[in-house]
Scaffold this active site. Structure first.
Site, PDB file in Angstrom:
ATOM      1  CG  LEU A 164      -1.761  -1.219   1.452  1.00  0.00           C
ATOM      2  CD1 LEU A 164      -2.509  -1.128   2.773  1.00  0.00           C
ATOM      3  CD2 LEU A 164      -2.749  -1.372   0.300  1.00  0.00           C
ATOM      4  CD1 TRP A 166       4.068   7.230   0.956  1.00  0.00           C
ATOM      5  CD2 TRP A 166       2.738   9.033   0.906  1.00  0.00           C
ATOM      6  NE1 TRP A 166       4.554   8.078  -0.007  1.00  0.00           N
ATOM      7  CE2 TRP A 166       3.750   9.202  -0.056  1.00  0.00           C
ATOM      8  CE3 TRP A 166       1.794  10.044   1.057  1.00  0.00           C
ATOM      9  CZ2 TRP A 166       3.854  10.322  -0.878  1.00  0.00           C
ATOM     10  CZ3 TRP A 166       1.888  11.178   0.238  1.00  0.00           C
ATOM     11  CH2 TRP A 166       2.907  11.307  -0.715  1.00  0.00           C
ATOM     12  CE  LYS A 190       5.993  -2.124   2.290  1.00  0.00           C
ATOM     13  NZ  LYS A 190       6.011  -0.936   3.157  1.00  0.00           N
ATOM     14  CB  SER A 244       6.150   5.123  -7.473  1.00  0.00           C
ATOM     15  OG  SER A 244       6.982   4.067  -7.037  1.00  0.00           O
ATOM     16  CE1 TYR A 254      12.077  -6.684  -6.154  1.00  0.00           C
ATOM     17  CE2 TYR A 254       9.928  -6.075  -5.280  1.00  0.00           C
ATOM     18  CZ  TYR A 254      11.276  -5.817  -5.439  1.00  0.00           C
ATOM     19  OH  TYR A 254      11.803  -4.691  -4.877  1.00  0.00           O
ATOM     20  CD  GLU A 266      -5.353   0.170  -9.832  1.00  0.00           C
ATOM     21  OE1 GLU A 266      -5.202   1.162 -10.567  1.00  0.00           O
ATOM     22  OE2 GLU A 266      -6.262  -0.655  -9.947  1.00  0.00           O
ATOM     23  CB  CYS A 301      -2.490   8.066  -8.109  1.00  0.00           C
ATOM     24  SG  CYS A 301      -4.114   7.478  -7.653  1.00  0.00           S
ATOM     25  CD  GLU A 397       2.637  10.360  -9.622  1.00  0.00           C
ATOM     26  OE1 GLU A 397       3.483   9.489  -9.381  1.00  0.00           O
ATOM     27  OE2 GLU A 397       1.407  10.158  -9.544  1.00  0.00           O
TER      28      GLU A 397
HETATM   29  P1  NAP Z   1       6.021   3.859  -3.568  1.00  0.00           P
HETATM   30  O1  NAP Z   1       7.271   4.446  -3.119  1.00  0.00           O
HETATM   31  O2  NAP Z   1       5.977   3.143  -4.854  1.00  0.00           O
HETATM   32  O3  NAP Z   1       5.548   2.915  -2.384  1.00  0.00           O
HETATM   33  C1  NAP Z   1       4.399   2.112  -2.464  1.00  0.00           C
HETATM   34  C2  NAP Z   1       4.596   0.876  -1.634  1.00  0.00           C
HETATM   35  O4  NAP Z   1       5.657   0.091  -2.184  1.00  0.00           O
HETATM   36  C3  NAP Z   1       4.990   1.188  -0.205  1.00  0.00           C
HETATM   37  O5  NAP Z   1       4.402   0.260   0.664  1.00  0.00           O
HETATM   38  C4  NAP Z   1       6.497   1.024  -0.255  1.00  0.00           C
HETATM   39  O6  NAP Z   1       7.082   0.720   0.981  1.00  0.00           O
HETATM   40  C5  NAP Z   1       6.649  -0.128  -1.200  1.00  0.00           C
HETATM   41  N1  NAP Z   1       7.979  -0.162  -1.797  1.00  0.00           N
HETATM   42  C6  NAP Z   1       8.846   0.870  -1.997  1.00  0.00           C
HETATM   43  N2  NAP Z   1       9.995   0.437  -2.552  1.00  0.00           N
HETATM   44  C7  NAP Z   1       9.858  -0.898  -2.709  1.00  0.00           C
HETATM   45  C8  NAP Z   1      10.709  -1.914  -3.219  1.00  0.00           C
HETATM   46  N3  NAP Z   1      11.933  -1.641  -3.689  1.00  0.00           N
HETATM   47  N4  NAP Z   1      10.240  -3.186  -3.234  1.00  0.00           N
HETATM   48  C9  NAP Z   1       9.007  -3.476  -2.760  1.00  0.00           C
HETATM   49  N5  NAP Z   1       8.174  -2.563  -2.248  1.00  0.00           N
HETATM   50  C10 NAP Z   1       8.581  -1.283  -2.230  1.00  0.00           C
HETATM   51  O7  NAP Z   1       4.846   4.931  -3.668  1.00  0.00           O
HETATM   52  P2  NAP Z   1       4.389   5.971  -2.556  1.00  0.00           P
HETATM   53  O8  NAP Z   1       5.402   7.042  -2.502  1.00  0.00           O
HETATM   54  O9  NAP Z   1       4.008   5.292  -1.302  1.00  0.00           O
HETATM   55  O10 NAP Z   1       3.023   6.481  -3.174  1.00  0.00           O
HETATM   56  C11 NAP Z   1       2.977   7.415  -4.159  1.00  0.00           C
HETATM   57  C12 NAP Z   1       2.720   6.765  -5.506  1.00  0.00           C
HETATM   58  O11 NAP Z   1       1.556   5.937  -5.479  1.00  0.00           O
HETATM   59  C13 NAP Z   1       2.492   7.772  -6.572  1.00  0.00           C
HETATM   60  O12 NAP Z   1       3.231   7.473  -7.709  1.00  0.00           O
HETATM   61  C14 NAP Z   1       1.002   7.650  -6.866  1.00  0.00           C
HETATM   62  O13 NAP Z   1       0.645   8.069  -8.127  1.00  0.00           O
HETATM   63  C15 NAP Z   1       0.738   6.219  -6.602  1.00  0.00           C
HETATM   64  N6  NAP Z   1      -0.659   5.967  -6.289  1.00  0.00           N
HETATM   65  C16 NAP Z   1      -1.413   5.317  -7.221  1.00  0.00           C
HETATM   66  C17 NAP Z   1      -2.745   5.053  -6.980  1.00  0.00           C
HETATM   67  C18 NAP Z   1      -3.572   4.310  -8.001  1.00  0.00           C
HETATM   68  O14 NAP Z   1      -4.588   3.771  -7.646  1.00  0.00           O
HETATM   69  N7  NAP Z   1      -3.152   4.240  -9.230  1.00  0.00           N
HETATM   70  C19 NAP Z   1      -3.320   5.437  -5.769  1.00  0.00           C
HETATM   71  C20 NAP Z   1      -2.527   6.101  -4.838  1.00  0.00           C
HETATM   72  C21 NAP Z   1      -1.181   6.352  -5.116  1.00  0.00           C
HETATM   73  P3  NAP Z   1       7.680   1.881   1.919  1.00  0.00           P
HETATM   74  O15 NAP Z   1       6.756   3.030   1.857  1.00  0.00           O
HETATM   75  O16 NAP Z   1       7.674   1.272   3.234  1.00  0.00           O
HETATM   76  O17 NAP Z   1       9.034   2.159   1.391  1.00  0.00           O
END
Ligand code: NAP
Ligand code: MG
Length: 498
Positions: A164, A166, A190, A244, A254, A266, A301, A397
């Protein structure tokens, strides 16, 4: 019901924060006692330390989820039973919405108004809607001759890993958990490391609602540790990820390097909002355009951060949108008067400020916005004029309150610019002409198009992205159940007895 600032502070003062993992029906420390801190981004203060689950904990959680799945305590339970538990959970979330909303606001910097809206209304609606669907989802009988009966049945797909973001911590959990649980899957979830607390509290409520042990496991931790361990686990059948685009790509890798689990994605966006020349620049339109950009501090997003406006109305549009942006109240997330809370972390704030600087240096014209004072991490709604399609802030973004406006000469140019992106999550189109509205809706390569409003739809409508915004999987709607169901054909020889 709204909370006053005093009420919210009282609830905050009395919170009993649970910051442990939840595995096999019990709250537990991480193996070896590892922890990480979660902060309140409105103050920069540490809220508490949280269990940091490593791969041994992911193994424990997956083993518990697998045991639960295989013995059928949930996966083979009558659908009415699953419905009953999910409806009870919806009720418990509503009853505890004030406490959950304050907890989430403190952990994330989101405004209490948004947290309350999401947690008192939307989150319970998800558990209720998918709970109701559990005993109303039918299979099919395929057309055959009389000598065969061909059944097409849906089965829970197995152990599901949910990873998930944040920005909407509990809401994104509900988007995924509600259909996964309604389908009969066991889950290992998670939360983002920035915002683990509301999901841990949800685990307590799910247990009180009667969800059997092992069906929901919550494992807080980091992306490269906990997230990667989920992505690479050989006994997880499906991962549903929101986050992201970069990290979405890691999950495909993975899966390819482990058990080829199914991955639903998503991801990010750079969504356009288009104002054609026949649209009236009413207060409603300006309100929608501002909300499209600045809702949740732009940490959304589907935020419409490229606003593509016909040149004949672009100056007036910029004037009105900038005035609206200046009127937003930025500050204490617990204050019900606040419109925009804190950026989620100091690093994220610095990243967003870096984009604002980049916009300036590449020649866009800053009309309003930038850094706000405070010990916490605040940025005022920011509007750029004279955006050009190849500028960094028009392409990447930003995930903060930074809106850019591009002027165009006609509908064809608007469509061409709108499509000129690697993303395809959402678009809004404003026009009074139904033919133009439908033409644009059909031609825009994205998962949701809103006409004369900014909306992602609701629980009943599928949500997801084209191009690098998503996979074929959809959250929400009956489509979300498909992410968590296998399809089986049962082919029965039914020749008449001799
Ligand atoms: P993120 O950095 O991609 O993190 C998302 C999840 O992935 C977190 O739980 C994160 O854990 C985990 N993660 C990070 N690095 C990882 C790795 N190397 N291996 C496995 N898991 C990993 O995104 P965010 O900063 O939380 O959220 C912002 C992004 O989400 C934006 O790009 C936004 O557009 C997107 N979003 C999309 C939607 C949709 O429905 N399309 C909705 C909401 C948000 P940690 O946080 O613990 O590092
Ligand atoms: Mg936090």
């Amino acid at each position: 019901m709204a909370l006053s600032l005093e009420q919210a502070r009282d609830i905050a003062g009395a919170l009993r924060i649970n910051a442990r993992a939840f595995i096999d029906g019990a709250f537990t420390d991480a193996t070896g006692g590892a922890t990480f801190e979660t902060i309140n981004p409105a103050t920069g203060q540490i809220l508490c330390r949280v269990a940091h689950c490593g791969s041994a904990d992911v193994d424990r959680a997956v083993a518990a989820a697998r045991r639960a799945f295989n013995d059928g305590r949930w996966s083979r339970a009558a659908p009415e039973k699953r419905k009953e538990v999910l409806l009870r959970l919806a009720g418990l979330v509503r009853e505890n919405a004030h406490e959950l909303a304050v907890l989430e606001s403190l952990d994330s910097g989101k405004t209490i108004t948004d947290c309350l809206h999401e947690i008192a209304n939307e989150v319970p609606t998800f558990f209720q809607w998918y709970g109701e669907l559990a005993d109303k989802t039918f299979g099919k009988v395929a057309p055959t001759g009389e000598d065969v009966l061909a059944l097409v049945v849906k089965e829970p797909a197995g152990v599901v890993g949910l990873v998930l973001p944040w920005n909407f911590p509990l809401l994104m959990a509900a988007w995924k958990l509600a259909p996964a649980l309604a389908a009969g899957c066991s889950t290992v979830v998670k939360p983002a490391e920035q915002t683990p607390l509301s999901l841990i509290r949800l685990a307590e409520l799910a247990q009180a609602a009667g969800l059997p042990d092992g069906v929901l496991n919550v494992i807080p931790g980091g992306g490269e540790t906990t997230g990667q361990a989920i992505g690479r686990h050989n006994d997880i059948d499906i991962v549903s990820f929101t986050g992201s685009t970069e990290v979405g790509g890691y999950f495909l890798r993975y899966a390819g390097e482990s058990n080829l689990k199914v991955v639903g994605l998503e991801m990010g966006g750079k969504s356009p909002l288009i104002v054609l020349d026949d649209a009236d620049l009413t207060d409603d339109l300006i309100e929608e355009a501002a909300r499209a950009a600045f809702w949740n501090g732009g940490q959304n997003c589907s935020a419409n951060m490229r606003q593509i406006v016909h040149a004949s109305v672009a100056d007036l549009f910029l004037e009105k949108v900038s005035a609206r942006a200046r009127a937003y109240k930025v500050g204490d997330p617990l204050d019900p008067q606040t419109d925009i809370g804190a950026m989620v972390t100091e690093e994220h704030m610095a990243r967003v400020l870096g984009y604002i600087e980049r916009g300036r240096s590449e020649g866009a014209r800053l009309l309003t916005g930038g850094r706000c004072d405070g010990p916490g991490y605040f940025i005022a709604p920011t509007v750029f004029a004279a955006l050009k399609p190849d500028m960094t802030i028009a392409r990447e973004e930003i995930f903060g309150p930074v809106l850019g406006v591009l002027a165009v000469d006609d509908m064809a140019e608007a469509l061409q610019l709108a499509c000129d992106t690697q993303y395809g999550l959402h678009a809004s189109v404003f026009t009074r002409d139904i033919d133009r509205a439908l033409y644009m809706a059909r031609r825009l390569p994205c998962g949701t198009v809103s006409i004369n409003s900014f909306s992602e739809g609701d629980v009943k409508t599928p949500f997801g992205g084209y191009k690098r915004s998503g996979s074929l999987a959809r959250d929400n709607g009956t489509e979300a159940l498909d992410q968590y169901l296998q399809t089986k054909t049962i082919w029965i020889n039914s020749r008449p007895p001799a």
